[in-house]
Design a protein around this motif. Structure first.
Motif, PDB file in Angstrom:
ATOM      1  N   GLU A   1       0.844  -1.187   0.000  1.00  0.00           N
ATOM      2  CA  GLU A   1       0.000   0.000   0.000  1.00  0.00           C
ATOM      3  C   GLU A   1       0.883   1.242   0.000  1.00  0.00           C
ATOM      4  OE1 GLU A   1      -2.832  -0.106   3.201  1.00  0.00           O
ATOM      5  OE2 GLU A   1      -3.036  -2.282   3.020  1.00  0.00           O
ATOM      6  N   ILE A   2       0.618   2.146  -0.917  1.00  0.00           N
ATOM      7  CA  ILE A   2       1.323   3.422  -0.985  1.00  0.00           C
ATOM      8  C   ILE A   2       0.336   4.497  -0.564  1.00  0.00           C
ATOM      9  CG2 ILE A   2       2.618   5.013  -2.437  1.00  0.00           C
ATOM     10  CD1 ILE A   2       3.246   2.573  -4.232  1.00  0.00           C
ATOM     11  N   VAL A   3       0.557   5.044   0.623  1.00  0.00           N
ATOM     12  CA  VAL A   3      -0.319   6.058   1.193  1.00  0.00           C
ATOM     13  C   VAL A   3       0.244   7.414   0.797  1.00  0.00           C
ATOM     14  CG1 VAL A   3      -1.327   6.973   3.309  1.00  0.00           C
ATOM     15  CG2 VAL A   3      -0.870   4.516   3.104  1.00  0.00           C
ATOM     16  N   LYS A   4      -0.529   8.191   0.028  1.00  0.00           N
ATOM     17  CA  LYS A   4      -0.039   9.451  -0.524  1.00  0.00           C
ATOM     18  C   LYS A   4      -0.374  10.618   0.406  1.00  0.00           C
ATOM     19  CE  LYS A   4       0.879   7.255  -4.473  1.00  0.00           C
ATOM     20  NZ  LYS A   4       0.118   7.576  -5.691  1.00  0.00           N
ATOM     21  N   GLY A   5       0.519  11.596   0.435  1.00  0.00           N
ATOM     22  CA  GLY A   5       0.305  12.811   1.216  1.00  0.00           C
ATOM     23  C   GLY A   5       0.896  12.704   2.607  1.00  0.00           C
ATOM     24  N   PRO A   6       1.188  13.845   3.261  1.00  0.00           N
ATOM     25  CA  PRO A   6       1.773  13.826   4.612  1.00  0.00           C
ATOM     26  C   PRO A   6       0.991  12.918   5.548  1.00  0.00           C
ATOM     27  CG  PRO A   6       1.735  16.060   3.778  1.00  0.00           C
ATOM     28  CD  PRO A   6       0.968  15.219   2.781  1.00  0.00           C
ATOM     29  N   SER A   7       1.705  12.067   6.276  1.00  0.00           N
ATOM     30  CA  SER A   7       1.058  11.023   7.072  1.00  0.00           C
ATOM     31  C   SER A   7       1.594  10.999   8.493  1.00  0.00           C
ATOM     32  CB  SER A   7       1.257   9.660   6.399  1.00  0.00           C
ATOM     33  OG  SER A   7       0.775   9.678   5.075  1.00  0.00           O
ATOM     34  N   GLY A   8       1.886  12.186   9.043  1.00  0.00           N
ATOM     35  CA  GLY A   8       2.423  12.246  10.394  1.00  0.00           C
ATOM     36  C   GLY A   8       1.497  11.653  11.434  1.00  0.00           C
ATOM     37  N   SER A   9       0.172  11.773  11.260  1.00  0.00           N
ATOM     38  CA  SER A   9      -0.774  11.225  12.235  1.00  0.00           C
ATOM     39  C   SER A   9      -0.805   9.700  12.194  1.00  0.00           C
ATOM     40  CB  SER A   9      -2.186  11.767  11.963  1.00  0.00           C
ATOM     41  OG  SER A   9      -2.234  13.158  12.149  1.00  0.00           O
ATOM     42  N   PHE A  10      -0.417   9.117  11.059  1.00  0.00           N
ATOM     43  CA  PHE A  10      -0.471   7.669  10.899  1.00  0.00           C
ATOM     44  C   PHE A  10       0.894   7.007  11.081  1.00  0.00           C
ATOM     45  CE2 PHE A  10      -3.928   9.442   8.386  1.00  0.00           C
ATOM     46  CZ  PHE A  10      -5.013   8.710   8.848  1.00  0.00           C
TER      47      PHE A  10
END
Length: 791
Positions: free
Chosen positions: A164-173
């Motif tokens: 899975e490639i999660v796009k966009g800033p993901s600091g919460s995750f």
């Protein structure tokens, strides 16, 4: 009960136009009106119908059984909703897509994914999986089963269920980093539905041999075990001397101790050895790669090598006391290593000679940019008649190991407050990482095949047009254990809360927040600069996520999202120095870089939920980027901006065609800089194309045969301009075609033919950034035949 075999579709050929491929990747624009009438009925029925049937052995549990290209849900427990209703762009790549792509490594999967680009293993950085997501570094933002996978190595995929490639800033995750997004790999886990053994064997061109096994066995009604194994060896298509050998295995066990409590354990082992390749030299007068033979190899056979490996053990606990409350915890201990020595094709010069002794120039100069530099004697390695254009083979090296402990624990609860539904995920992560990097010794002597000592040439000069990289003897290489290594220790902690609030069937709001601490110590007793010998960074930061989702009909989701992330100084622990984000005295005390982004998009299901089309626009801004304002002084005064649009389609069309494709437009550039670097204003990010597009399409001819293929297109990319280059270097765009065909002689036997780079297109992946750049050349045409037997 019978199983449904889904097709592979014929590759849809583009007219070499990125625009045409982008349009092809968004058929929902034309299909939505026709499909809409059926969707309302389909959506209502899907809420009440229970589908029964037999799932194919070793199939992906997260995918639609009738459309295996379409992943229904994320394997990451922080994303609680189906992918259709998750308010951000997530590209989920199941193993069925990976097989039909013909990919056998993480790097090969990424090469065919729009919006994700390959970087180069340069400047002391690890020679491994260096990637960029939406224009930003993501080499340390790779996660396996929810835990960060530290250490940049060359990853295999034989035991991977989906990527899975999660796009966009993901600091919460994901915590620190994750500026452009993150990559999450899901491992294959024991299956309590079937016992099976799936054995694959493949042969192909370029001495390709690959074998894998995937065996699942239920020891009892409450205990199951799954074993995966791999052996792979192959040369790189279109390249002389470049080869790789990989082997590994996994074992995973799950036990249901009670109806509500399960425990699991797994162990992963992988080793890789090979000859690394840094590609072709650059012509600084044209700012493009030299037009040399594709298979020209500028390394040093007898000296260069690449070795890396991993030993990783994990234990997980899953507890579900009620259907509305669950607890999950995973603890991991791992060790990885990455060792290599690789020749980089350096600056090319035209030798001017005066005087000869045998085959060696008595003296020589190499005029370049108006200057003259001495040319080292060629030690007889190349004939004088062929050595008018020469280059030196450099020696980039690394001997590093990574050891880490990590834990991630979370609770998920579903409840209502005043008629408003909540799905709440509350958790925390802890990790301890230790990286040890030693200096690499190149012996002052060589050995023949019998181990007898030989003199070593003082320089490895290569002829540009006809390089001869084979020494005919071996130069011992190993770590210098007489010097203390450089050691990096990192302790990180994160606590997060993510709440999906459902006001009605049409409206929902996702709120997320995460607090992180980052504690790094770096020690390099042998550093020549005393200021670089002891460095530490203590940082903490908060990041947020807010997303609003609206569903006009059940099959469609419209959303808008805002998110942040942070990059602490010294974040890239696989190296040191300012150039690649490692520990350095000039940056260690700077505040973390802060990133924020917005995204708006739409997702739409068609054909009974078997096909999902998505589109989004986005922007990521780094407002306080670290920037060298002169000498070795850095300040957080820069601004970087990545803006663009994406579209994708995944699943099965009309029960006969499988589709997996996408298009990304990316405008990534520097939008603010210091007066000292005013010339960089407006410069595009290096190695980031403006357009990328891909489509894998396969047709079910009948219940035994499917044919199809893939097209991938990319616009040109630029390197980094320097004062020593006449122009900014670049490599041209390209269109590449692959083909695939499958035949099922019986229900248990599958034969698959993959032809990669069907037209033998010559193209490049990335540009090394320096005053003497070079370019990574991609593999040429290859063909493999794989037999899969299910028992």
């Amino acid at each position: 009960m019978s199983s449904v075999r889904v097709p592979l579709s014929p590759r849809i050929a583009s007219n070499h136009s990125l625009a045409a491929l982008a349009i092809a990747a968004m058929p929902f624009i034309a299909l939505a009106p026709a499909a809409h009438a059926d969707e309302a009925a389909d959506a209502e029925q899907r809420s009440t119908i229970v589908v029964t049937g037999h799932r194919e052995p070793a199939s992906n549990p997260n995918a639609n059984p009738q459309a295996p290209y379409k992943v229904e849900k994320s394997a990451n427990g922080k994303f609680t909703e189906p992918l259709r209703d998750t308010p951000r762009t997530i590209t989920a790549i199941p193993k069925e897509v990976i097989e039909d792509m013909g990919a056998t490594s993480f790097r090969e999967v990424v090469r065919s994914t729009p919006g994700v680009t390959l970087g180069t293993g340069e400047g002391g950085n690890a020679f491994g999986d260096r990637i960029f997501i939406r224009g930003f570094e993501a080499r340390n933002d790779v996660y396996i089963d929810g835990l960060r996978d530290p250490g940049v190595t060359s990853r295999e995929i034989f035991a991977v269920e989906q990527i899975e490639i999660v796009k966009g800033p993901s600091g919460s995750f994901g915590g620190r980093g994750t500026t452009g997004g993150l990559v999450s790999l899901q491992s294959k886990r024991p299956d309590f539905l079937d016992d099976y053994l799936v054995a694959e064997g493949g042969v192909g061109t370029e001495n390709y041999w690959r074998g894998t096994i995937d065996a699942n066995y239920r020891l009892s009604d409450s205990v199951a075990v799954r074993v995966n194994g791999l052996y792979h060896t192959a040369d790189t298509p279109g390249r002389d001397h470049v080869e790789t050998e990989r082997w590994g295995g996994t074992v995973a066990l799950t036990a249901h101790l009670t109806d509500t409590l399960s425990v699991g354990a797994d162990y992963y082992y992988m080793r890789l050895e090979g000859i690394p390749d840094f590609g072709h030299p650059f012509d600084v007068t044209t700012s493009r790669p030299y037009k040399v033979d594709r298979d020209n190899f500028y390394g040093v056979i007898g000296r260069d090598f690449l070795k890396n490996g991993a030993d990783v053990a994990s234990v997980r606990i899953e507890f579900e006391p009620t259907s509305y409350l669950s607890f999950n915890s995973i603890t991991r201990y791992g060790k990885t290593y990455n060792h290599y020595l690789v020749a980089a094709p350096g600056a090319v010069c035209r030798v001017q000679r005066s005087g000869m002794v045998g085959n060696n120039p008595l003296t020589g100069t190499c005029p370049q940019n108006g200057t003259s530099v001495p040319t080292p004697p060629n030690q007889g390695l190349i004939p004088v008649a062929e050595s008018e254009y020469t280059l030196n083979a450099g020696s980039q090296r690394r001997w590093a190991g990574n050891e880490y402990w990590a834990n991630s624990t979370s609770a998920t609860a579903e409840f209502d407050t005043g008629g408003i539904g909540h799905t709440l995920v509350l958790g925390g992560d802890y990790a301890y990482e230790k990286v040890i990097a030693r200096q690499l010794n190149i012996a002052a002597f060589a050995e023949d095949s019998a181990g007898n000592p030989l003199p070593v040439p003082t320089a490895f000069v290569r002829n540009l047009l006809n390089p001869n990289p084979v020494l005919g003897f071996k130069i011992p290489v190993g770590p210098n254990r007489s010097l203390a290594p450089a050691t990096t220790k990192v302790r990180s902690f994160g606590a997060y809360l993510i709440d999906t609030i459902k006001f009605s069937p049409q409206w929902s709001l996702t709120l997320g927040g995460r607090y992180d601490t980052y504690d790094m110590d770096f020690r390099n007793p042998t550093a020549t600069n005393p200021a670089e010998r002891q460095l530490s960074n203590r940082s903490d930061f908060l990041n947020w996520q807010v997303s609003l989702l609206y569903k006009p009909v059940e099959a469609m989701s419209l959303y808008a999202s805002w998110a942040t992330s942070s990059n602490p100084s010294g974040e890239q622990v696989d190296g040191s120095g300012t150039t690649y984000g490692g520990a350095a005295s000039a940056t260690i005390n700077l505040e973390p870089e802060r990133n924020e982004a917005w995204e708006a998009g739409a997702k739409y299901e068609m054909f009974g939920g078997k096909l999902l089309a998505s589109a989004a626009v986005f922007q990521i801004t780094k407002d306080n980027a670290r920037e060298n304002i002169g000498g070795n002084v850095f300040q957080t005064v820069g601004r970087l901006r990545s803006r663009g649009a994406e579209a994708s389609i995944t699943g099965t069309l009309a029960d006969r065609i499988e589709l997996f494709g996408g298009y990304t437009f990316l405008d990534a550039k520097i939008t603010r800089t210091s007066p000292q670097n005013a010339a960089n204003l407006g410069r595009r990010f290096a190695n980031i194309p403006r357009h990328t597009a891909q489509l894998l399409a396969n047709l079910l001819v009948n219940d035994r045969i499917k044919i199809g293929g893939q097209v991938f297109a990319q616009s040109k990319i630029t390197g980094e301009g320097t004062t020593t280059l006449l122009k900014t270097p670049y490599i041209p765009g390209y269109v590449r075609f692959d083909a695939v065909a499958e035949f099922h002689p019986t229900d248990r036997l599958e034969l698959r033919l993959n032809v990669l780079n069907l037209t033998d297109k010559r193209y490049y992946d990335a540009i090394y950034r320096s005053g003497s750049p070079f370019s990574y050349i991609a593999p040429g045409r290859s063909a493999t035949l794989t037999a899969k037997m299910t028992f």
